[in-house]
Design a protein around this motif. Structure first.
Motif, PDB file in Angstrom:
ATOM      1  N   PRO A 168       0.830  -1.214   0.000  1.00  0.00           N
ATOM      2  CA  PRO A 168       0.000   0.000   0.000  1.00  0.00           C
ATOM      3  C   PRO A 168       0.863   1.263   0.000  1.00  0.00           C
ATOM      4  CG  PRO A 168      -0.682  -1.546   1.714  1.00  0.00           C
ATOM      5  CD  PRO A 168       0.636  -2.029   1.203  1.00  0.00           C
ATOM      6  N   THR A 169       0.311   2.329  -0.551  1.00  0.00           N
ATOM      7  CA  THR A 169       1.039   3.606  -0.604  1.00  0.00           C
ATOM      8  C   THR A 169       0.189   4.711   0.020  1.00  0.00           C
ATOM      9  OG1 THR A 169       0.172   3.942  -2.849  1.00  0.00           O
ATOM     10  CG2 THR A 169       2.378   2.969  -2.634  1.00  0.00           C
ATOM     11  N   PRO A 170       0.062   4.738   1.339  1.00  0.00           N
ATOM     12  CA  PRO A 170      -0.768   5.758   1.991  1.00  0.00           C
ATOM     13  C   PRO A 170      -0.255   7.168   1.781  1.00  0.00           C
ATOM     14  CG  PRO A 170       0.551   4.568   3.608  1.00  0.00           C
ATOM     15  CD  PRO A 170       0.692   3.835   2.313  1.00  0.00           C
ATOM     16  N   GLU A 171       1.031   7.325   1.504  1.00  0.00           N
ATOM     17  CA  GLU A 171       1.589   8.668   1.321  1.00  0.00           C
ATOM     18  C   GLU A 171       0.993   9.373   0.104  1.00  0.00           C
ATOM     19  OE1 GLU A 171       4.215   5.619  -0.680  1.00  0.00           O
ATOM     20  OE2 GLU A 171       3.287   5.871   1.301  1.00  0.00           O
ATOM     21  N   LEU A 172       0.486   8.618  -0.873  1.00  0.00           N
ATOM     22  CA  LEU A 172      -0.138   9.247  -2.032  1.00  0.00           C
ATOM     23  C   LEU A 172      -1.410   9.996  -1.631  1.00  0.00           C
ATOM     24  CD1 LEU A 172       0.236   6.514  -4.821  1.00  0.00           C
ATOM     25  CD2 LEU A 172       1.475   8.688  -4.624  1.00  0.00           C
ATOM     26  N   MET A 173      -2.224   9.362  -0.811  1.00  0.00           N
ATOM     27  CA  MET A 173      -3.466  10.002  -0.373  1.00  0.00           C
ATOM     28  C   MET A 173      -3.179  11.185   0.528  1.00  0.00           C
ATOM     29  SD  MET A 173      -6.667   9.772  -0.904  1.00  0.00           S
ATOM     30  CE  MET A 173      -7.718  11.123  -0.367  1.00  0.00           C
ATOM     31  N   ALA A 174      -2.087  11.135   1.249  1.00  0.00           N
ATOM     32  CA  ALA A 174      -1.732  12.232   2.154  1.00  0.00           C
ATOM     33  C   ALA A 174      -1.405  13.511   1.401  1.00  0.00           C
ATOM     34  CB  ALA A 174      -0.555  11.826   3.038  1.00  0.00           C
ATOM     35  N   THR A 175      -1.085  13.407   0.110  1.00  0.00           N
ATOM     36  CA  THR A 175      -0.759  14.598  -0.683  1.00  0.00           C
ATOM     37  C   THR A 175      -1.962  15.169  -1.421  1.00  0.00           C
ATOM     38  OG1 THR A 175      -0.161  13.266  -2.632  1.00  0.00           O
ATOM     39  CG2 THR A 175       1.587  13.716  -1.025  1.00  0.00           C
ATOM     40  N   ALA A 176      -3.106  14.499  -1.326  1.00  0.00           N
ATOM     41  CA  ALA A 176      -4.308  14.972  -2.024  1.00  0.00           C
ATOM     42  C   ALA A 176      -4.873  16.205  -1.322  1.00  0.00           C
ATOM     43  CB  ALA A 176      -5.354  13.868  -2.075  1.00  0.00           C
TER      44      ALA A 176
END
Length: 247
Positions: A168-176
């Motif tokens: 999983p790549t939760p850091e992507l959603m954190a940049t939204a």
């Protein structure tokens, strides 16, 4: 916090969604229903229900394309990001407005009709609150894209697909943007409580009605004829269609 919101919370919501439906089906089949209130009022229901349900089909279709189909796939068939952006707004906005209009009519009906209001449970109120929140934030994101043209298929979509992979790549959603984050949190919460509300009826579409035999009406007394005001109708027995609870 990033891992808690964008990795732990989604898995909790998905687990509750799946296991909750299994539990509800095994323990509460008689409660697996919309708890229809049509008997109390039908005029507003006939107007709001089609708007909401047909609109939500368009909204769900747009989410499937936007979140589950990678940008590289649409580019490979000749759809540029600009073209996709225009299509998403052109088709998503009308569907979103239809859903919001339908939901507004249904909520107005539930508040203003005493019998319908009396049949509203605590779970209904929580469901409606989250549903309205998801619809409003979703429309804010859709209409906001007219100005900002934010490409959520580079962050939100890959993040969602990554949850179904070993990495999983939760850091992507954190940049939204914040509006997308709020929308996702509301939707995840709605998914978590879904099995414990009337929304379970989504999996009980009466597919059997499409293939069941016709009901045949005949006169009880052939001598009097079907046009006689004394004629009585009876129904030729037909095997009942199987109950399809899962679609």
């Amino acid at each position: 916090m990033t891992n808690l919101l964008w990795m732990t919370l989604p898995y909790i919501a998905f687990t509750s969604f799946v296991l909750g439906h299994l539990w509800r089906y095994r323990t509460d089949q008689f409660g697996w229903t919309t708890r229809s209130s049509q008997i109390y009022e039908s005029r507003l229901l006939r107007l709001g229900s089609p708007l909401f349900h047909f609109g939500i089909l368009g909204v769900l279709g747009g989410h499937v394309v936007g979140l589950l189909i990678p940008e590289s796939w649409t580019s490979a068939i000749g759809i540029s990001e600009h073209t996709y952006h225009l299509m998403a707004i052109g088709m998503g906005a009308p569907a979103g407005f239809a859903v919001i209009a339908g939901a507004a009519i249904l909520l107005y009906r539930r508040v203003t009709v005493p019998a319908v209001r009396g049949a509203t449970t605590v779970s209904d109120k929580l469901m409606y609150l989250l549903l309205v929140g998801a619809l409003v934030t979703g429309m804010v994101n859709t209409l906001g894209n007219v100005v900002s043209a934010y490409n959520y298929r580079e962050t939100v979509s890959p993040w969602l697909r990554s949850l179904f992979t070993p990495h999983p790549t939760p850091e992507l959603m954190a940049t939204a943007p914040l509006s997308f984050q709020v929308h996702v949190i509301i939707v995840l919460t709605l998914f978590a409580i879904w099995p414990y509300t009337r929304l379970v009826h989504m999996f009980s579409a009466p597919i059997g009605y499409l293939v069941r035999p016709y009901v045949v009406y005949r006169s009880r007394d052939p001598q009097r004829g079907s046009n006689s005001r004394y004629a009585k109708a009876w129904v030729t027995p037909q095997a009942p269609p199987p109950r399809n609870r899962w679609v």
